[in-house]
Design a protein around this motif. Sequence first.
Motif, PDB file in Angstrom:
ATOM      1  N   ALA A  67       0.831  -1.238   0.047  1.00  0.00           N
ATOM      2  CA  ALA A  67      -0.136  -0.071  -0.085  1.00  0.00           C
ATOM      3  C   ALA A  67       0.912   1.065  -0.189  1.00  0.00           C
ATOM      4  O   ALA A  67       1.947   1.380   0.771  1.00  0.00           O
ATOM      5  CB  ALA A  67      -0.919   0.006   1.253  1.00  0.00           C
ATOM      6  N   GLU A  68       0.507   2.157  -0.884  1.00  0.00           N
ATOM      7  CA  GLU A  68       1.218   3.704  -0.847  1.00  0.00           C
ATOM      8  C   GLU A  68       1.033   4.152   0.552  1.00  0.00           C
ATOM      9  O   GLU A  68       1.893   4.862   1.005  1.00  0.00           O
ATOM     10  CB  GLU A  68       0.884   4.284  -2.102  1.00  0.00           C
ATOM     11  CG  GLU A  68       1.589   5.716  -2.145  1.00  0.00           C
ATOM     12  CD  GLU A  68       1.639   6.208  -3.351  1.00  0.00           C
ATOM     13  OE1 GLU A  68       1.037   7.359  -3.692  1.00  0.00           O
ATOM     14  OE2 GLU A  68       1.847   5.517  -4.582  1.00  0.00           O
ATOM     15  N   PRO A  87      -9.912   1.628   5.921  1.00  0.00           N
ATOM     16  CA  PRO A  87      -9.792   3.135   5.456  1.00  0.00           C
ATOM     17  C   PRO A  87      -8.428   3.549   5.495  1.00  0.00           C
ATOM     18  O   PRO A  87      -7.638   3.195   6.542  1.00  0.00           O
ATOM     19  CB  PRO A  87     -10.844   3.641   6.615  1.00  0.00           C
ATOM     20  CG  PRO A  87     -10.661   2.595   7.690  1.00  0.00           C
ATOM     21  CD  PRO A  87     -10.715   1.105   7.178  1.00  0.00           C
ATOM     22  N   GLY A  88      -8.144   4.768   4.885  1.00  0.00           N
ATOM     23  CA  GLY A  88      -6.756   5.115   4.708  1.00  0.00           C
ATOM     24  C   GLY A  88      -5.962   4.709   3.800  1.00  0.00           C
ATOM     25  O   GLY A  88      -4.853   5.125   3.367  1.00  0.00           O
ATOM     26  N   ALA A  89      -6.179   3.275   3.552  1.00  0.00           N
ATOM     27  CA  ALA A  89      -5.225   2.585   2.799  1.00  0.00           C
ATOM     28  C   ALA A  89      -5.378   3.028   1.109  1.00  0.00           C
ATOM     29  O   ALA A  89      -6.647   3.090   0.787  1.00  0.00           O
ATOM     30  CB  ALA A  89      -5.253   0.961   2.753  1.00  0.00           C
ATOM     31  N   THR A  90      -4.239   3.132   0.633  1.00  0.00           N
ATOM     32  CA  THR A  90      -4.312   3.398  -0.918  1.00  0.00           C
ATOM     33  C   THR A  90      -3.365   2.316  -1.529  1.00  0.00           C
ATOM     34  O   THR A  90      -2.287   2.038  -1.134  1.00  0.00           O
ATOM     35  CB  THR A  90      -3.887   4.644  -1.498  1.00  0.00           C
ATOM     36  OG1 THR A  90      -2.644   4.996  -0.885  1.00  0.00           O
ATOM     37  CG2 THR A  90      -4.597   5.873  -0.992  1.00  0.00           C
ATOM     38  N   ASN A  92      -3.150  -0.339  -5.425  1.00  0.00           N
ATOM     39  CA  ASN A  92      -3.726  -0.494  -6.900  1.00  0.00           C
ATOM     40  C   ASN A  92      -3.661  -2.105  -7.215  1.00  0.00           C
ATOM     41  O   ASN A  92      -2.536  -2.898  -6.914  1.00  0.00           O
ATOM     42  CB  ASN A  92      -2.869   0.221  -7.879  1.00  0.00           C
ATOM     43  CG  ASN A  92      -3.523   0.084  -9.206  1.00  0.00           C
ATOM     44  OD1 ASN A  92      -3.584  -0.881 -10.063  1.00  0.00           O
ATOM     45  ND2 ASN A  92      -4.020   1.379  -9.561  1.00  0.00           N
ATOM     46  N   TYR A  93      -4.726  -2.638  -7.609  1.00  0.00           N
ATOM     47  CA  TYR A  93      -5.000  -4.047  -7.923  1.00  0.00           C
ATOM     48  C   TYR A  93      -3.900  -4.341  -9.040  1.00  0.00           C
ATOM     49  O   TYR A  93      -3.075  -5.459  -8.934  1.00  0.00           O
ATOM     50  CB  TYR A  93      -6.175  -4.347  -8.433  1.00  0.00           C
ATOM     51  CG  TYR A  93      -6.462  -5.650  -9.187  1.00  0.00           C
ATOM     52  CD1 TYR A  93      -7.190  -6.777  -8.303  1.00  0.00           C
ATOM     53  CD2 TYR A  93      -6.111  -6.077 -10.216  1.00  0.00           C
ATOM     54  CE1 TYR A  93      -7.397  -8.165  -9.037  1.00  0.00           C
ATOM     55  CE2 TYR A  93      -6.166  -7.130 -11.029  1.00  0.00           C
ATOM     56  CZ  TYR A  93      -6.828  -8.266 -10.162  1.00  0.00           C
ATOM     57  OH  TYR A  93      -7.045  -9.426 -10.706  1.00  0.00           O
ATOM     58  N   ALA A  94      -3.807  -3.607 -10.113  1.00  0.00           N
ATOM     59  CA  ALA A  94      -2.596  -3.955 -11.298  1.00  0.00           C
ATOM     60  C   ALA A  94      -1.395  -4.001 -10.842  1.00  0.00           C
ATOM     61  O   ALA A  94      -0.775  -4.910 -11.269  1.00  0.00           O
ATOM     62  CB  ALA A  94      -2.933  -3.010 -12.412  1.00  0.00           C
ATOM     63  N   HIS A  95      -1.030  -3.235  -9.890  1.00  0.00           N
ATOM     64  CA  HIS A  95       0.372  -3.307  -9.476  1.00  0.00           C
ATOM     65  C   HIS A  95       0.650  -4.815  -8.718  1.00  0.00           C
ATOM     66  O   HIS A  95       1.855  -5.348  -9.093  1.00  0.00           O
ATOM     67  CB  HIS A  95       0.683  -2.445  -8.363  1.00  0.00           C
ATOM     68  CG  HIS A  95       1.845  -2.382  -7.593  1.00  0.00           C
ATOM     69  ND1 HIS A  95       2.838  -2.306  -8.078  1.00  0.00           N
ATOM     70  CD2 HIS A  95       1.932  -2.815  -6.317  1.00  0.00           C
ATOM     71  CE1 HIS A  95       3.957  -2.542  -7.128  1.00  0.00           C
ATOM     72  NE2 HIS A  95       3.361  -2.741  -5.831  1.00  0.00           N
ATOM     73  N   HIS A  96      -0.456  -5.138  -7.973  1.00  0.00           N
ATOM     74  CA  HIS A  96      -0.121  -6.433  -7.071  1.00  0.00           C
ATOM     75  C   HIS A  96      -0.386  -7.618  -8.364  1.00  0.00           C
ATOM     76  O   HIS A  96       0.295  -8.537  -8.153  1.00  0.00           O
ATOM     77  CB  HIS A  96      -1.016  -6.580  -6.209  1.00  0.00           C
ATOM     78  CG  HIS A  96      -1.046  -5.800  -5.155  1.00  0.00           C
ATOM     79  ND1 HIS A  96      -1.391  -4.427  -5.086  1.00  0.00           N
ATOM     80  CD2 HIS A  96      -0.371  -5.997  -3.941  1.00  0.00           C
ATOM     81  CE1 HIS A  96      -0.959  -4.004  -3.811  1.00  0.00           C
ATOM     82  NE2 HIS A  96      -0.346  -5.023  -3.247  1.00  0.00           N
ATOM     83  N   ALA A  97      -1.149  -7.562  -9.533  1.00  0.00           N
ATOM     84  CA  ALA A  97      -1.377  -8.710 -10.482  1.00  0.00           C
ATOM     85  C   ALA A  97      -0.003  -8.751 -11.121  1.00  0.00           C
ATOM     86  O   ALA A  97       0.303  -9.773 -11.760  1.00  0.00           O
ATOM     87  CB  ALA A  97      -2.501  -8.355 -11.263  1.00  0.00           C
ATOM     88  N   LEU A  98       1.006  -7.709 -11.166  1.00  0.00           N
ATOM     89  CA  LEU A  98       2.015  -7.782 -12.053  1.00  0.00           C
ATOM     90  C   LEU A  98       3.496  -7.952 -11.451  1.00  0.00           C
ATOM     91  O   LEU A  98       4.304  -8.328 -11.739  1.00  0.00           O
ATOM     92  CB  LEU A  98       2.117  -6.689 -12.985  1.00  0.00           C
ATOM     93  CG  LEU A  98       1.131  -6.385 -14.112  1.00  0.00           C
ATOM     94  CD1 LEU A  98       0.984  -4.879 -14.566  1.00  0.00           C
ATOM     95  CD2 LEU A  98       1.179  -7.314 -15.338  1.00  0.00           C
ATOM     96  N   VAL A 264      -4.881   4.180  -5.414  1.00  0.00           N
ATOM     97  CA  VAL A 264      -6.537   4.661  -5.180  1.00  0.00           C
ATOM     98  C   VAL A 264      -6.865   4.022  -3.828  1.00  0.00           C
ATOM     99  O   VAL A 264      -6.191   3.213  -3.398  1.00  0.00           O
ATOM    100  CB  VAL A 264      -7.168   3.929  -6.457  1.00  0.00           C
ATOM    101  CG1 VAL A 264      -6.949   4.446  -7.507  1.00  0.00           C
ATOM    102  CG2 VAL A 264      -7.274   2.566  -6.355  1.00  0.00           C
ATOM    103  N   PRO A 265      -8.066   4.566  -3.316  1.00  0.00           N
ATOM    104  CA  PRO A 265      -8.462   4.138  -1.957  1.00  0.00           C
ATOM    105  C   PRO A 265      -8.749   2.769  -2.331  1.00  0.00           C
ATOM    106  O   PRO A 265      -9.237   2.163  -3.057  1.00  0.00           O
ATOM    107  CB  PRO A 265      -9.634   5.310  -1.701  1.00  0.00           C
ATOM    108  CG  PRO A 265      -9.395   6.599  -2.453  1.00  0.00           C
ATOM    109  CD  PRO A 265      -8.590   5.912  -3.633  1.00  0.00           C
TER     110      PRO A 265
END
Length: 664
Positions: A67-68, A87-90, A92-98, A264-265
């Motif tokens: 998480a960023e 809550p508070g976490a940002t 990205n799904y795509a980052h984790h998929a790759l 993203v959130p």
Amino acid sequence: MNTTNPVPFFTPDPQVAASSRIVDFARWAAGQRGVAVHPDYASLHHWSVTDLEGFWGAVWEYFDIDAETPYDRVLEEERMPGARWFPGATLNYAHHALRNLADDGVAILALDETGSGYEITGERLRAQVASVAATLRDLGVGMGDRVVGYLPNTPHAIVAFLAAASLGAIWSVCGQDYAPKAAADRFAQLEPAVLIAADGYLFNATAHDRRDAVLELASELPTLKATLLVDHVGLPRPARNYPSLVVPWEDAANRTEQLDCTAVPFDHPLWVVFSSGTTGLPKGIVHGHGGVLLEHLKTLGLHSDLGRGDRLLWYTTTHWMMWNLVASTLLTGATTCTYDGSPAPFARLDVLWELAARHRVTVFGTSPQYLLGMAKFGIDPSAHDLSSIRVVGCTGSALPASAYPWVRDHVGDHALLASISGGTDIVSGFAGSAPNTPVWAGELSAPHLGVALAAYDAAGRPVLDQVGELVVTRPMPSMPLYFWNDPDGDRYHDAYFSAYPGIWRHGDWITVTGHGSVIVHGRSDSTLNRNGVRLGSADIHDVVERLAEITEALVIGAEEPDGGYWMPLFVVPAPGVTLDDALRDRIREAVRTGASPRHVPDEIIEVPAIPHTRTGKKLEVPVKRLLQGAAVEQVVNPAAVDAPELIDHYARLGAERRAARTSA
């Protein structure tokens, strides 16, 4: 109902179970987090539903979520609907998929019904995603914009999805067997910025030309800024003009760009999946980046035991939720297989098994209809070397007990047959199996981790060893964020929470057994209720479809205006079989002895085919309402039916039945 503990049909090898990721997770949770769990499944599941924050926080840590910005707490408020996770976490799904893909390892294996295929490495996949993302960004696509795909199950769909997700855009996709109007019924609701579409798809040795369909669909989407055209089956672009800018896929996917995933959130929309749309406009169900990420890591990483070195081949179309899980296989670092074509093309009925053997697939996924069809047509998968298959997954409807010995005898007794029940609604499973669960024929081994599943009676009380409504009593991260175009949440609330306030009611009849398994009896709104005795339609379909003379069956129970109850059974005889009195008697006896003597059908009627949704579910309730006299337009959207011409056939049967009763 038998409350004794029956002998399991399959017991996992202790060494295999001990080396699985789910057992490693249990040991890790006990050692690193001080959780009082044992490696056995029951202990782990109990913890997962009694300590939601502890369990889902452990899933986050075990799978090293990147998480960023960190989360404030795991679950801010436990309520349904409206639970707010992390809550508070940002992120990205795509980052984790790759991120877990080896540069030179196979990320996607693209297969088709001809038996051919090609590989996309992790490095190449990242490059293609970066390139398509840059193209979308140049077209003005950003966070919250919608990108839609009219695509078959090929790598193009996964690349396009990940590119959109990397930008924080919202993805939706459907297969090209959908007519343009049916696709527009879904996509037009989203007001998409970009359409990505192929020239056609393969099915039963035919390249189906969808160029005109793409043009028609694009014309129905006035918000489009551009259409990306995929040259999949090699057809030239039509001479007619598109209503928006056209970008060839080759140009979009072959730029040299740096991949930059937008954080993203946690609850930012990832995709919109649609209900079948059998009774009106399909409902757009919205899921978030974080909820899907955690749920799919749990399901694929723990329940399916997928990781680097594994390969998943699950037959699906892009508009079935299993495609979303096929794409999410990348989260685990495993190879995912796409497949374009018929699951059993006329020329090579066993091509999926052939491909599974050739490419050393470890998780093979399909539907009950496929397995039952293989058995009925005498196909023997063991003609191929299937020793690599560790799991045979099966979902879409209830898998009858009769299929279990066939899988054991024709795939191998080493393979876990994992029957799964879930839904597009949560884009995952409610119940299924795991490497450390036994399997009972005709039953799902256990509720999934993190799923507080129960069977409720009419008074809203949990029951064991009795048929009840499938409910989920505590929230899950992958429950919908909301329905699209449902600003006050009324449609979402009415879909799941109107029967039991604060409790998710899914609409299935199930039995939770005393030994911890789950039996699915079918949809609760299509239950057979004769003289107060309820039975799931799936129980009758099971025993009738075991008969070699019957290809498929559909039973309904229709309340009639005079207070009567009519229970016809519609059957499709096998090729060359005549539905005569002798066969009718055999069917009645099969129902009487194999299902219930109180649910022997009133009539057995031959029909040319059984209608289904485009994801393969029998249209039980719409057929019932047609037989009761409801107008077609009030009951079913023909565009959502696999064979729309059947709707008029069943409507005529209903009219003939009512006319006969009136004249009598």
